[in-house]
Design a protein around this motif. Sequence first.
Motif, PDB file in Angstrom:
ATOM      1  N   LEU A  80      11.776  47.546   0.815  1.00 19.99           N
ATOM      2  CA  LEU A  80      11.378  48.545  -0.403  1.00 19.99           C
ATOM      3  C   LEU A  80      11.319  49.984   0.170  1.00 19.99           C
ATOM      4  O   LEU A  80      11.844  50.817  -0.149  1.00 19.99           O
ATOM      5  CB  LEU A  80      10.728  48.223  -1.175  1.00 19.99           C
ATOM      6  CG  LEU A  80      10.465  48.992  -2.604  1.00 19.99           C
ATOM      7  CD1 LEU A  80      11.587  49.273  -3.299  1.00 19.99           C
ATOM      8  CD2 LEU A  80       9.225  48.546  -3.585  1.00 19.99           C
ATOM      9  N   LYS A  81      10.054  50.129   1.021  1.00 23.20           N
ATOM     10  CA  LYS A  81       9.813  51.183   1.552  1.00 23.20           C
ATOM     11  C   LYS A  81      10.976  51.851   2.572  1.00 23.20           C
ATOM     12  O   LYS A  81      11.162  52.900   2.212  1.00 23.20           O
ATOM     13  CB  LYS A  81       8.495  50.945   2.502  1.00 23.20           C
ATOM     14  CG  LYS A  81       8.046  52.359   3.081  1.00 23.20           C
ATOM     15  CD  LYS A  81       6.610  52.033   3.611  1.00 23.20           C
ATOM     16  CE  LYS A  81       5.810  53.317   4.140  1.00 23.20           C
ATOM     17  NZ  LYS A  81       5.563  54.417   3.183  1.00 23.20           N
ATOM     18  N   TRP A 107      14.303  51.340   2.086  1.00 24.55           N
ATOM     19  CA  TRP A 107      15.272  51.729   1.207  1.00 24.55           C
ATOM     20  C   TRP A 107      15.140  53.055   0.518  1.00 24.55           C
ATOM     21  O   TRP A 107      16.111  53.712   0.116  1.00 24.55           O
ATOM     22  CB  TRP A 107      15.978  50.467   0.561  1.00 24.55           C
ATOM     23  CG  TRP A 107      16.691  49.701   1.438  1.00 24.55           C
ATOM     24  CD1 TRP A 107      16.339  48.704   2.073  1.00 24.55           C
ATOM     25  CD2 TRP A 107      18.321  49.701   1.837  1.00 24.55           C
ATOM     26  NE1 TRP A 107      17.545  48.221   2.978  1.00 24.55           N
ATOM     27  CE2 TRP A 107      18.685  49.031   2.818  1.00 24.55           C
ATOM     28  CE3 TRP A 107      19.309  51.016   1.530  1.00 24.55           C
ATOM     29  CZ2 TRP A 107      19.941  48.751   3.163  1.00 24.55           C
ATOM     30  CZ3 TRP A 107      20.476  50.842   2.135  1.00 24.55           C
ATOM     31  CH2 TRP A 107      20.753  49.876   3.000  1.00 24.55           C
ATOM     32  N   THR A 108      13.715  53.292   0.196  1.00 28.37           N
ATOM     33  CA  THR A 108      13.351  54.497  -1.040  1.00 28.37           C
ATOM     34  C   THR A 108      13.092  55.501   0.146  1.00 28.37           C
ATOM     35  O   THR A 108      13.562  56.412  -0.010  1.00 28.37           O
ATOM     36  CB  THR A 108      12.299  53.857  -1.862  1.00 28.37           C
ATOM     37  OG1 THR A 108      11.317  53.363  -1.003  1.00 28.37           O
ATOM     38  CG2 THR A 108      12.735  52.993  -2.890  1.00 28.37           C
ATOM     39  N   ASP A 109      12.068  55.293   0.906  1.00 33.22           N
ATOM     40  CA  ASP A 109      11.710  56.524   1.598  1.00 33.22           C
ATOM     41  C   ASP A 109      12.554  56.832   2.729  1.00 33.22           C
ATOM     42  O   ASP A 109      12.464  58.220   2.988  1.00 33.22           O
ATOM     43  CB  ASP A 109      10.304  56.029   2.450  1.00 33.22           C
ATOM     44  CG  ASP A 109       9.098  55.819   1.297  1.00 33.22           C
ATOM     45  OD1 ASP A 109       9.294  56.091   0.360  1.00 33.22           O
ATOM     46  OD2 ASP A 109       8.162  55.176   1.942  1.00 33.22           O
ATOM     47  N   PHE A 166      17.160  55.604  -1.685  1.00 37.26           N
ATOM     48  CA  PHE A 166      17.452  55.161  -2.983  1.00 37.26           C
ATOM     49  C   PHE A 166      16.167  54.964  -3.945  1.00 37.26           C
ATOM     50  O   PHE A 166      15.248  55.271  -3.519  1.00 37.26           O
ATOM     51  CB  PHE A 166      17.783  53.627  -2.617  1.00 37.26           C
ATOM     52  CG  PHE A 166      19.315  53.653  -1.822  1.00 37.26           C
ATOM     53  CD1 PHE A 166      20.125  54.539  -1.362  1.00 37.26           C
ATOM     54  CD2 PHE A 166      20.124  52.296  -1.791  1.00 37.26           C
ATOM     55  CE1 PHE A 166      21.418  54.568  -0.890  1.00 37.26           C
ATOM     56  CE2 PHE A 166      21.090  52.324  -1.413  1.00 37.26           C
ATOM     57  CZ  PHE A 166      22.051  53.340  -0.869  1.00 37.26           C
ATOM     58  N   GLU A 167      16.730  54.641  -5.042  1.00 39.68           N
ATOM     59  CA  GLU A 167      15.453  54.312  -5.929  1.00 39.68           C
ATOM     60  C   GLU A 167      15.359  53.042  -6.456  1.00 39.68           C
ATOM     61  O   GLU A 167      16.332  52.181  -6.466  1.00 39.68           O
ATOM     62  CB  GLU A 167      15.820  55.414  -7.208  1.00 39.68           C
ATOM     63  CG  GLU A 167      17.169  55.128  -8.002  1.00 39.68           C
ATOM     64  CD  GLU A 167      17.601  56.365  -8.949  1.00 39.68           C
ATOM     65  OE1 GLU A 167      16.901  57.204  -9.007  1.00 39.68           O
ATOM     66  OE2 GLU A 167      18.456  55.861  -9.709  1.00 39.68           O
ATOM     67  N   VAL A 168      14.354  52.816  -6.761  1.00 36.65           N
ATOM     68  CA  VAL A 168      14.025  51.332  -7.508  1.00 36.65           C
ATOM     69  C   VAL A 168      14.751  51.238  -8.933  1.00 36.65           C
ATOM     70  O   VAL A 168      14.610  52.044  -9.647  1.00 36.65           O
ATOM     71  CB  VAL A 168      12.496  51.066  -7.672  1.00 36.65           C
ATOM     72  CG1 VAL A 168      12.298  49.805  -8.406  1.00 36.65           C
ATOM     73  CG2 VAL A 168      11.813  51.081  -6.414  1.00 36.65           C
ATOM     74  N   ASP A 188      11.962  45.843 -10.204  1.00 34.43           N
ATOM     75  CA  ASP A 188      11.077  45.289  -9.205  1.00 34.43           C
ATOM     76  C   ASP A 188      10.216  43.975 -10.227  1.00 34.43           C
ATOM     77  O   ASP A 188       9.168  44.639 -10.779  1.00 34.43           O
ATOM     78  CB  ASP A 188      10.000  46.081  -8.636  1.00 34.43           C
ATOM     79  CG  ASP A 188       9.272  45.668  -7.872  1.00 34.43           C
ATOM     80  OD1 ASP A 188       9.113  44.210  -7.552  1.00 34.43           O
ATOM     81  OD2 ASP A 188       8.523  46.211  -6.897  1.00 34.43           O
ATOM     82  N   VAL A 219      17.526  48.211  -5.456  1.00 36.61           N
ATOM     83  CA  VAL A 219      17.531  49.409  -5.387  1.00 36.61           C
ATOM     84  C   VAL A 219      18.850  49.885  -5.335  1.00 36.61           C
ATOM     85  O   VAL A 219      19.857  49.331  -5.370  1.00 36.61           O
ATOM     86  CB  VAL A 219      17.122  49.735  -4.074  1.00 36.61           C
ATOM     87  CG1 VAL A 219      15.742  49.335  -3.865  1.00 36.61           C
ATOM     88  CG2 VAL A 219      17.946  49.152  -2.834  1.00 36.61           C
TER      89      VAL A 219
END
Length: 141
Positions: free
Chosen positions: A18-19, A21-23, A27-29, A32, A46
């Motif tokens: 998650l960290k 793919w977003t940071d 991408f955005e969540v 979850d 994501v």
Amino acid sequence: MIRIATAQLWVHDQDEALKYWTDRVGFEVRSDVTVAEMGNFRWLTVGPPGQTDVAIVLMAIPGPPMVDPATDEQLRDLMGKGLAGTVFLTTDDCRRTHAELKERGVEFIGEPEEQLYGIDVGFRDPSGNNVRLSQLNADFG
């Protein structure tokens, strides 16, 4: 009409994925959700901002009874080789996007290269999944 809603990548650690793919990828969540009734199964998705109709499921490798130890080992081996899943991303400017992602800590396999279909470069996520980033020519888009 049938549409693609989600695609799945196996991940070793959902929080780490998650960290990443977003940071790093940006991408955005999308969702979850942890379902206690299913042994705390976590549905984690994501997707790219602005493309809300499709998402990538970051799926933890299930343990027994769904996956026996030998299958678990085989799956992890394939993931480490980049053979358990591939995501193909497109962008309007591969070189610019490559530079932006590299600045955020994405480690690429080489530099963007001209191909028959456009400009292309690859990277792997922390779980070993293969990701291709392409700027497609009009004939291939």
